[in-house]
Every structure is written in C-alpha cells, then in structure tokens.
Scaffold this active site. Sequence first.
Site, PDB file in Angstrom:
ATOM      1  N   SER A 184      39.210  48.343  38.014  1.00 59.34           N
ATOM      2  CA  SER A 184      39.053  46.932  38.317  1.00 59.34           C
ATOM      3  C   SER A 184      39.072  46.738  39.816  1.00 59.34           C
ATOM      4  O   SER A 184      39.649  47.550  40.550  1.00 59.34           O
ATOM      5  CB  SER A 184      40.115  46.092  37.645  1.00 59.34           C
ATOM      6  N   HIS A 188      38.184  40.182  48.910  1.00 57.78           N
ATOM      7  CA  HIS A 188      38.454  38.950  49.659  1.00 57.78           C
ATOM      8  C   HIS A 188      37.858  39.176  51.042  1.00 57.78           C
ATOM      9  O   HIS A 188      38.324  40.048  51.783  1.00 57.78           O
ATOM     10  CB  HIS A 188      39.946  38.669  49.742  1.00 57.78           C
ATOM     11  N   HIS A 192      34.522  40.034  41.455  1.00 57.35           N
ATOM     12  CA  HIS A 192      35.473  40.704  40.587  1.00 57.35           C
ATOM     13  C   HIS A 192      34.692  41.562  39.607  1.00 57.35           C
ATOM     14  O   HIS A 192      33.680  41.128  39.058  1.00 57.35           O
ATOM     15  CB  HIS A 192      36.302  39.668  39.830  1.00 57.35           C
ATOM     16  N   HIS A 234      23.157  37.026  38.638  1.00 59.02           N
ATOM     17  CA  HIS A 234      22.956  36.909  37.190  1.00 59.02           C
ATOM     18  C   HIS A 234      21.762  37.731  36.704  1.00 59.02           C
ATOM     19  O   HIS A 234      21.809  38.297  35.614  1.00 59.02           O
ATOM     20  CB  HIS A 234      22.805  35.444  36.788  1.00 59.02           C
TER      21      HIS A 234
END
Lengths: 277, 277
Positions: free
Chosen positions: A99, A103, A113, A148
Amino acid sequence: MTFNYKTPHTTSKPERQVVVSYLKSLRDRIITDFESLEPHGKKFERKPWDYTKGKSGGGEISVIRGDTFEKAAVNWSGVEGDKFPGQDAEGSFFATGVSLITHMQNPKAPTVHFNIRYLETETKFWWGGGFDLTPMGFENDRDTSHFHSTAEKALAPFGEGLYETYKKAAAEYFYIPHRQKERGVGGIFFDHVNTGDASRDFSMWKSVGDHFLESIMPIYRERIGMPFNDADKETQYLYRGHYAEFNLAYDRGTRFGFNSGGNPEAILCSMPPLAKW
Amino acid sequence: MTFNYKTPHTTSKPERQVVVSYLKSLRDRIITDFESLEPHGKKFERKPWDYTKGKSGGGEISVIRGDTFEKAAVNWSGVEGDKFPGQDAEGSFFATGVSLITHMQNPKAPTVHFNIRYLETETKFWWGGGFDLTPMGFENDRDTSHFHSTAEKALAPFGEGLYETYKKAAAEYFYIPHRQKERGVGGIFFDHVNTGDASRDFSMWKSVGDHFLESIMPIYRERIGMPFNDADKETQYLYRGHYAEFNLAYDRGTRFGFNSGGNPEAILCSMPPLAKW
C-alpha cells in the site's frame, strides 16, 4: 513491457511465494519511478518490521521525505496470525499486500493512494485492491480523465463493466460521511474477489498493480514544477486534514491494522506530514 | 464562590432549561478566564449552528486562535432527535453538553480536554463528563498532581472512592490501543451516571464543571510564558498527531457526533490547528 494474462485456468490457491515476489517487485518499480522525480536525488529509506502480535511475518516500510514528495510511504507486508480480526470463524489467516500514499510538496499535485492485497483464511482466499486520486484543492479534469482511463484499461481484459463496478465501489468506499463528500475524484476499488478462477483473479489483480504507475506518473511529471503560493499550501493542509479524518475514522485498512495489533508506524506511515484544522 | 450541593432529594428528571442554563454559564466563565491569558486581547468568536439532521436544536462553537491559545474550542450543544444513535430501542433523545479542547502556542503548556453532558432518551436519563490532561511531550509531576488533586476535591463530597473509580475510567477510556499508551496523564471520566438520586447526580456533575478552571488555570499561568525552541515545537506537533489519532479513531463523542449526523465543524473544532506525522 507487456503482460500476458492468459495464464492457465486454476481454482486452487496461488503459491504465496509467487504473490509475495510480485508484490516486492512492484514495490521496487514504484520506488524507482518515484525517485526519478526527485531533483536532488533524495531516496526512499527502507525499514523492516516484525509482526510481533501474530504468528509470523512482518513487512518493510519505505518512506521518502523529499523535494518532490513531501512524504510518501510504500509499505509491503506479509503476516500470518491465529485469528482473523473480527471474524473468529475464519481461524488463522495470511495477508500480504502493498500500500502506498503520497503527500506532495506542490499543492497542485494530487495525493494518490494505491493498494493491492491478497488474503487467505482457513476456508477462503481472496483479492482486493485499487487506486484513487485526491486533489488537494486543485482539481483538474484532464488528470481525472487520464487517471480513470488508465484504470479502465487495466480492467478491460477482465470483463465488460468491471471498471464501472469497481469505480462505483471506490466512490462508495472513499466517502467521508461526516463531510458528505467523496475523498477525492475516485478511482477503482475491489475487495473479496474470488471468481473461482484463481489464475484470472491473480491476473486481474496484477493488471491493476501494473497500471498504477501509468495512472499517476504523467500527472506528476506535469504538476510537480507548477508555481504555487502560500495560500495554495494552506489549502492543501486543510484538504490533508480531511484525508487524515478518513484514514483514521473510516479506512478499513487502518482499522484492520489496529485490530490485528499491527505496527502503528507501518499502519500510519501514510498520514500526512503536516495537516491543519 | 461556594457551591451548595445539598439540594433536595429527587428521582425525577431535571428541568432541561436548568441544565442548559448551567452549561451556558459555565461556558461563559471558561471563555472569560481563558481570554484573560491572551496578552493582546484576542477573543473567542462564537458561531451558532443548527442541528439540521435532528428534530431540533443546535449549538454554539466558540473558537479562539490567539497568542496563548494556538487554538481552543468550546462547544455548547443542545439537540433533540428521533432516534438515539446506535440504540434503536431508546427512541427519541435529548443531549446537551459543553466540551472543550485547547492547543497551546507554548509546547510546555499541556492540552486539556473537558466535557460534561446530560442525556435523555424515552426510557432513561444520565450524566457524563470529566476532564483530562495531555502534556505534548513535556510532562511535569507537579502539574499532574495539581490537576488530579483538583479532580479529587471536586468528587470528594459525593462518595468515597469516586475519584479513584473515575480516574481509573479515564485511564481506560483515554487509551490509544495502537500506540499502547494512555493519551496523556489522565484525569477523571464518567458516563451513564444515574444513581436514582437526580439531585445528587446533578450536583456531582456540576461540581466537576465548577472545578475545571481550578484544575487548569494555575498550570497555564505558570507555563504559557516559559521559553521554548523549534525542536520543542516539533515535539508538540508529533504528540498532537497522536491526539488527533485518538479523537478520530476512538473517541465516543466524535463517533456519536458522526453517527448522529452532527455538524462536522462543531465535532471537529477540537482538532489540532497543526499536526505532523
């Protein structure tokens, strides 16, 4: 690089070692690409940790505090425990995943993320993962669209409508109820995937992993050099506060980590370097 | 000022208006004392809000961003709703309280948290509250001792061992499981208090409210002028991160607020102005 998703059909569990090797190599690719964006050669620092509360296992947190990445953390973990948190009936478990959260120094560059994970209990095994984008006050339609469409491309070989389903799941998952808004501009999210065809599921999961860098790197290359001022930075700090709220109050990964007695440094390495309220 | 706790025995619910008046007057006393610590006359700003998700009610957040208080928030609320969050059987409810958290400019001055609340459902009513102290890396035995002895004094008229019981409850409640430590140096905490003697319970609850300023003001008067450096400030920011973790991941008040559709600005006004991870 090309990927072959036509691996032989199988319904049995994957070899843990094969899954872990994929995860570690993906982690290394991500780190290499991210480090290429650092103008003064700042590097990720890798720190191994042990899963002292469980049967065995641990992980490696890689954190950079750089000139492009104000803070980014990539965590690989592979842990075994006697009791699957929150579900006693499942008995012992194995969980492995990567994971990552970024920032950025530049408020015009969004936070990203990414997570993929594989879980086994005594009776089941399944795949989960996804990636999602959170502009810190500076939303950009072209970024959103690129992000996307890369996600869509990752999922296209694995079934019509899969992207739409996982996109909807992300919109639902990354929702901040108390602020009545989505965390960012979405992405894809899936969990508990086991279609009965383990090789197909593993391939779909790897495709998500393999497309992550393509989803974010062009955005970062364009945005990390953009001009910004103090007011932009303040805006970013406030949006980071909302991000921290989501992670601590709602995120399942964080809760799973807390409930399974995970290493707080590893679980919270994704928290913003500086946030304001 | 002296307080008379020998009010007549009663087992019936208190007048809501009497409870609310006490809370508002206590809120005003706290604001006046805190403002007296501001060297350049900075004031709390009061902002009313409506409980739009419920039947009726609302509250007033008072926030100061000053030279002594980097941020402090005092929130009074009084809300009515159709369904008590998480406990369907309880039917409609009324909840009123004052809560407060401080974040100091001077890292040598601890954060303090105070809350008293009164709740009514269709079948029950009860009292809750307490106060607790969190040094931001600079613990001081004399402060801890003064704080706890004031809490003890507040509870002494209401039963032997009450302070010890509520102190233990605070130690259990203000515990950060994932960091395996208490949030700070403790204080007192109680919830669901209804002994059957409503006047005694109301008096005990008011005594906690009435002793709060005495518990913290001497500490602040001594500490807000102490010298500190950048490294001390960085230490404070990291401890504030742990504080934010507790508030978002565990605090019942925050969860109650989120689950009852409360005003996020009011629920989260207690978050640190700036925290680091």
